[in-house]
Write a protein that holds these residues in place. Sequence first.
Motif, PDB file in Angstrom:
ATOM      1  N   ARG A   4       0.837  -1.210   0.000  1.00 33.22           N
ATOM      2  CA  ARG A   4       0.000   0.000   0.000  1.00 33.22           C
ATOM      3  C   ARG A   4       0.869   1.257   0.000  1.00 33.22           C
ATOM      4  N   ALA A   5       1.914   1.255   0.821  1.00 33.60           N
ATOM      5  CA  ALA A   5       2.835   2.399   0.855  1.00 33.60           C
ATOM      6  C   ALA A   5       3.542   2.558  -0.484  1.00 33.60           C
ATOM      7  N   ALA A   6       3.914   1.444  -1.094  1.00 33.75           N
ATOM      8  CA  ALA A   6       4.563   1.499  -2.414  1.00 33.75           C
ATOM      9  C   ALA A   6       3.617   2.114  -3.441  1.00 33.75           C
ATOM     10  N   ALA A   7       2.355   1.738  -3.374  1.00 32.24           N
ATOM     11  CA  ALA A   7       1.361   2.297  -4.315  1.00 32.24           C
ATOM     12  C   ALA A   7       1.223   3.800  -4.128  1.00 32.24           C
ATOM     13  N   TRP A   8       1.155   4.248  -2.866  1.00 29.22           N
ATOM     14  CA  TRP A   8       1.074   5.688  -2.599  1.00 29.22           C
ATOM     15  C   TRP A   8       2.316   6.407  -3.122  1.00 29.22           C
ATOM     16  N   LEU A   9       3.480   5.800  -2.916  1.00 26.01           N
ATOM     17  CA  LEU A   9       4.733   6.403  -3.370  1.00 26.01           C
ATOM     18  C   LEU A   9       4.797   6.479  -4.892  1.00 26.01           C
ATOM     19  N   ILE A  10       4.353   5.438  -5.561  1.00 22.32           N
ATOM     20  CA  ILE A  10       4.323   5.432  -7.028  1.00 22.32           C
ATOM     21  C   ILE A  10       3.391   6.529  -7.534  1.00 22.32           C
ATOM     22  N   ALA A  11       2.217   6.632  -6.926  1.00 25.23           N
ATOM     23  CA  ALA A  11       1.262   7.674  -7.336  1.00 25.23           C
ATOM     24  C   ALA A  11       1.854   9.059  -7.112  1.00 25.23           C
ATOM     25  N   ALA A  12       2.428   9.282  -5.939  1.00 25.17           N
ATOM     26  CA  ALA A  12       2.994  10.601  -5.624  1.00 25.17           C
ATOM     27  C   ALA A  12       4.137  10.957  -6.575  1.00 25.17           C
ATOM     28  N   ALA A  13       5.023  10.013  -6.840  1.00 18.68           N
ATOM     29  CA  ALA A  13       6.155  10.277  -7.736  1.00 18.68           C
ATOM     30  C   ALA A  13       5.668  10.565  -9.156  1.00 18.68           C
ATOM     31  N   SER A  14       4.665   9.830  -9.593  1.00 17.40           N
ATOM     32  CA  SER A  14       4.130  10.038 -10.947  1.00 17.40           C
ATOM     33  C   SER A  14       3.509  11.422 -11.096  1.00 17.40           C
ATOM     34  N   SER A 136      13.331  11.333 -16.955  1.00 16.00           N
ATOM     35  CA  SER A 136      12.048  10.671 -17.126  1.00 16.00           C
ATOM     36  C   SER A 136      12.238   9.157 -17.224  1.00 16.00           C
ATOM     37  N   LEU A 137      13.208   8.738 -18.012  1.00 17.37           N
ATOM     38  CA  LEU A 137      13.522   7.318 -18.163  1.00 17.37           C
ATOM     39  C   LEU A 137      13.836   6.682 -16.811  1.00 17.37           C
ATOM     40  N   ALA A 138      14.681   7.339 -16.028  1.00 16.08           N
ATOM     41  CA  ALA A 138      15.063   6.807 -14.712  1.00 16.08           C
ATOM     42  C   ALA A 138      13.840   6.648 -13.814  1.00 16.08           C
ATOM     43  N   LEU A 139      12.948   7.640 -13.833  1.00 15.14           N
ATOM     44  CA  LEU A 139      11.759   7.544 -12.999  1.00 15.14           C
ATOM     45  C   LEU A 139      10.846   6.418 -13.473  1.00 15.14           C
ATOM     46  N   PHE A 140      10.698   6.260 -14.778  1.00 20.08           N
ATOM     47  CA  PHE A 140       9.868   5.160 -15.281  1.00 20.08           C
ATOM     48  C   PHE A 140      10.425   3.812 -14.838  1.00 20.08           C
ATOM     49  N   VAL A 141      11.733   3.646 -14.859  1.00 19.11           N
ATOM     50  CA  VAL A 141      12.354   2.391 -14.417  1.00 19.11           C
ATOM     51  C   VAL A 141      12.090   2.180 -12.919  1.00 19.11           C
TER      52      VAL A 141
END
Length: 156
Positions: A4-14, A136-141
């Motif tokens: 769940r924390a990973a999902a929140w972090l992915i959403a926030a970073a995106s 952008s590439l680094a963040l996508f990875v």
Amino acid sequence: MSPRAAAWLIAAASFASVVAALVAQHGFGMQPCPWCILQRIVFLLVGLVALLAALGGGLLRRLLGLLIVPLALAGAAAALYQHFVAAKSTSCDLTFADRLIRGLRLDSLLPAVFEVRGSCADAAVDLFGVPFEFWSLALFVLLAAGAVVLVRGAPR
């Protein structure tokens, strides 16, 4: 880290990446090309899927994590294409990215975010000596790697 924390972090970073792109555009005059806009779209899609994963549970979170991986890899491919192909061209007109943006009419629905304002050659800008699209590439990875946490679930 919990899924769940990973999902929140992915959403926030995106979502933060799109905010950063808008600040670069509107605050520092870095005008986006079609491939830049396509990456924004993918970041927003990843963010929305991750938000749903954060709000969902077990199996749904895993399935949504499985969706994030190819989305993030598609974004990475767009960043690589922008750098190695599109930036070497004087026009991005009628490329896949340009046709997709026009087809979805995002440029007319929300021009401040999705309107193409530069050519791919003009959008080739460095940030701290690194091409903008490589950030952008680094963040996508990293987002794809984070999605693996969603797919694997909580440690037992």
